[in-house]
Design a protein around this motif. Sequence first.
Motif, PDB file in Angstrom:
ATOM      1  N   UNK A 118     -49.457  21.308  38.542  1.00 43.54           N
ATOM      2  CA  UNK A 118     -48.160  21.145  38.919  1.00 43.54           C
ATOM      3  C   UNK A 118     -46.871  21.565  37.990  1.00 43.54           C
ATOM      4  N   UNK A 119     -46.960  21.072  36.809  1.00 41.80           N
ATOM      5  CA  UNK A 119     -46.051  21.191  35.528  1.00 41.80           C
ATOM      6  C   UNK A 119     -45.657  22.584  35.558  1.00 41.80           C
ATOM      7  N   UNK A 161     -55.054  19.421  37.356  1.00 42.26           N
ATOM      8  CA  UNK A 161     -54.183  19.159  38.362  1.00 42.26           C
ATOM      9  C   UNK A 161     -52.794  18.956  38.086  1.00 42.26           C
ATOM     10  N   UNK A 162     -52.201  17.840  36.991  1.00 43.51           N
ATOM     11  CA  UNK A 162     -51.271  17.704  36.731  1.00 43.51           C
ATOM     12  C   UNK A 162     -50.126  19.084  36.459  1.00 43.51           C
ATOM     13  N   UNK A 163     -50.847  19.865  34.739  1.00 41.63           N
ATOM     14  CA  UNK A 163     -50.938  21.118  34.415  1.00 41.63           C
ATOM     15  C   UNK A 163     -49.903  22.675  35.567  1.00 41.63           C
TER      16      UNK A 163
END
Lengths: 499, 122
Positions: A297-298, A293-295
């Motif tokens: 977004x990044x 999820x975080x990657x």
Amino acid sequence: MNFLKLLINPKSNENEYEIIFNNAPIGIYTLDKNGVVESINKKMLELSGIKNASELIGVNVLKLQSYKNFGLDKFIRQGLSGINFETQVKHVSFYGKKTSWRKYRGVPIFHQKKEVLKLLLLVEDITETKLAADSLKEEHIRLQSSLNSINVGFIITGNDGEVVMANFAAKQMFCTPIPSTTKFLPIPKLVNLKCSIDDIALALKDTLDIKKEVKRCLEGSKPFEFKDIQYKNMFLRIRITPIILIEENQKLNFIGAAILAEDTTEAKILDRAREDFFSIAAHELKTPLSVIKGNAEIIRIILGKNIDNKLKQMLEDINQSAIKLIEIVDDFLDLSRFEQGKLLFKKTPLDLTKIITDIVLGLSNMAQVKNLYIKIENKTSLKIMADETRVKQVLINLLGNAIKYTEKGGITVTCSKQNSMAKIFIKDTGNGISAQNTRLVFRKFQLAEEEPLTRNTSRSTGVGLYISKLLVEGMGGTIQLEKSIIGKGSTFSFTIPLV
Amino acid sequence: MKRILLIEDNEYMGRMYQNLLSLEDYLVSWARDGEEGLEKASSLKPDLILLDVIMPKINGIQVLQKLKDSMDTKNIPVVILTVIGEQDIIDRALKLGAEGYIIKSTVDLNQLISEIKSYLKN
């Protein structure tokens, strides 16, 4: 002296003694010094199954096969030699049909205190007493063996708190150097092992004052239970129960206490393992999901405004799918914690209207995408006593479902005061739920659709409403499906205690 | 340039936060377990510590306690960054003096950045 006279001469004219002799409820007969029957009373005739005394008088009993068979000859010799005897004999009648138990007592009568003149024999039928005693003994042995065979420590104390009886498991647990409920000392050792309340108190000295608790139980006539008592390498559950004797006049008499000591180590370990498994599995799943999820977004941030629409959508899909997975994991974690009684509620006074407004605002995007309205009616200010996170979770679940299952129209939230509760209604204009499914919606893994294979995978895992139900009930409220009409929509409601 | 110490044992997770924080022009030091984290906290004196909870050897709660017990590090704001959402753990962390508690799996990164900014302002 008169009685002796009678025995020495049964045919005396002293009628009174003869009456006593013949009416005595026990069999009586006399032998001369050689073992020959001299006299016999009525009861004895009856016991022998013989009609006439003449059939026996003059017979030397030492020569009778039946006496030898019963082992009586030895005793009679003993009596004739001047020593009293008492023995029980299993008597089989002459025709071998009837078995009975008899007690024989032999009383030698001496001439001038020296030589034996006669032997007086007293015979009683003790069949009933004997059988009763035997069955009592058998029952006792059966009970004791049963208690010794169970692997729960069982101890009975008297009214003074001292141990009256302890089974093998209890002895093994508290009175041996190696306490165990799986490995036992050899049985003869256990039988002889003494177990006192002091032994038990010493064994448990670090964790439970057993003497005090037994006293408390006896004084208050109340049972007590102690869980997770740590003892050596075990976890014990100890229960102390007063023993009540119901007397014939229905009066209750407390005669002691029963102590049950159960090894719950295994159950405890399993419980712990299950708990750990869910918690570890959930956290292990959430870590890589958070990275996905975080990657995503990044990458979005790095690519910024120059991003191609297709690529943007792909990243958004990765992100949303990861969020969905994390939600599922959280639902299952909640469920497992709740079912183990591990979910705690932090109740504080809350402004219900503000919470509803916040949640509605948060979900307005989701409604907008589907062109649905979402409105709050009669905003009465209500203060509730609840766990903020959990109330929000219930609202998100109910409102989220309403949005998911509505294609046209929208959702209306209403709240009102009902006695000491706040009642919140969530009304939608969606698909509705069929009559046969309305009963099922709050069940675990239950979807309102007819067939499991036809469910919409972007919607639900089937635990949402079940969790909402657990949460609402955990905070002291109720949740229900007020009404639902296919094609017209559904109204759910839940209540939460007011401050 | 503000320095952030990231104490995180998971390689992918650590790299992700490092990338994110570098994008925001923070100087990021990454410690891969609690022990290394404690060393770096006292030697580097960062402006903020982001602390994971589930870690080998010493866990995040123990690290937090040590950080707050030491004169060297007790004034550095610590924000717990974990997947654990259990209320009792959150309560424990806040009681021990954590400045904030962020759940990795539910926070979105813009939100995370704005929270970090707010902790660094104080």
